[in-house]
Design an enzyme around this catalytic site. Structure first.
Site: not given
Length: 211
Positions: A112, A128, A130, A132, A145-146
């Site tokens: 993360n 965060d 975003e 990952d 991811k994302d």
């Protein structure tokens, strides 16, 4: 089990302490959730986010990038088996451990990307990013991811001037994984929470403690 002053500068949390993890966006508290300290040593801060932990969204603020997405989506608590978050000092990511299914089987490692955690008298502050990486337990390799969501957040102005540094951290993690490096203990996959731990609550005034 309550929030203590152990997390202030120069002090540490004890196992079982409530540690409030807050997200701070452009100088404002944006989100908070109570976690439980598993380990707080010079090289590692391990926090457990249990199922049922309540989310906190401050009432006051300018919120230049809008309200937290979980607030607008109506999410109020953490669901599932809970997750373990592993932080090393100064690093711009945590390694989150997930479990799944009725037998609580290990699901995988979640890298993360986030601000390095900063200690407060009640917990830690971060944000965060975003973007990952996810390495499922049954997969041969990780995946990013994302990526599209991260690009959208850049448009929204959430990380002004920081896009390249965030992408570089993702690439750094990927390069370490590709080289076979493991900077965490795989035994965390078998970790279980203390069954006597109650679901933590946000302490009064969580949104007024300075960032």
């Amino acid at each position: 089990m309550g929030a203590t002053g152990r997390g202030a500068a120069g002090r540490r949390f004890a196992p079982g302490d409530v540690v409030v993890r807050r997200e701070v966006l452009r100088g404002e508290i944006w989100f908070a959730v109570p976690t439980i300290c598993v380990e707080d040593s010079p090289g590692l801060l391990a926090l457990y986010l249990p199922p049922g932990a309540e989310f906190g969204f401050p009432e006051r603020g300018s919120f230049p990038c809008g309200r937290h997405p979980w607030q607008t989506a109506g999410r109020r608590r953490w669901h599932g088996h809970g997750k373990l978050m592993l932080h090393r000092p100064g690093e711009a990511h945590s390694i989150d451990v997930f479990w799944t299914g009725p037998e609580r089987e290990f699901a995988g490692w979640y890298f993360n990307l986030q601000d390095p955690v900063r200690r407060t008298p009640i917990g830690v502050d971060t944000l965060d990013h975003e973007l990952d990486l996810w390495w499922a337990a049954d997969a041969d390799r990780y995946v990013f991811k994302d990526v599209e969501m991260f690009a959208q957040r850049l448009v929204e102005g959430r990380y002004p001037g920081r896009a390249e540094a965030i992408r570089a951290e993702g690439d750094r993690i990927a390069a370490l994984l590709d080289a076979g490096r493991r900077w965490w203990d795989p035994a965390w996959a078998r970790w279980c929470p203390d069954p006597d731990w109650p679901v933590p609550r946000l302490p009064e005034g969580w949104d007024s403690v300075p960032c």
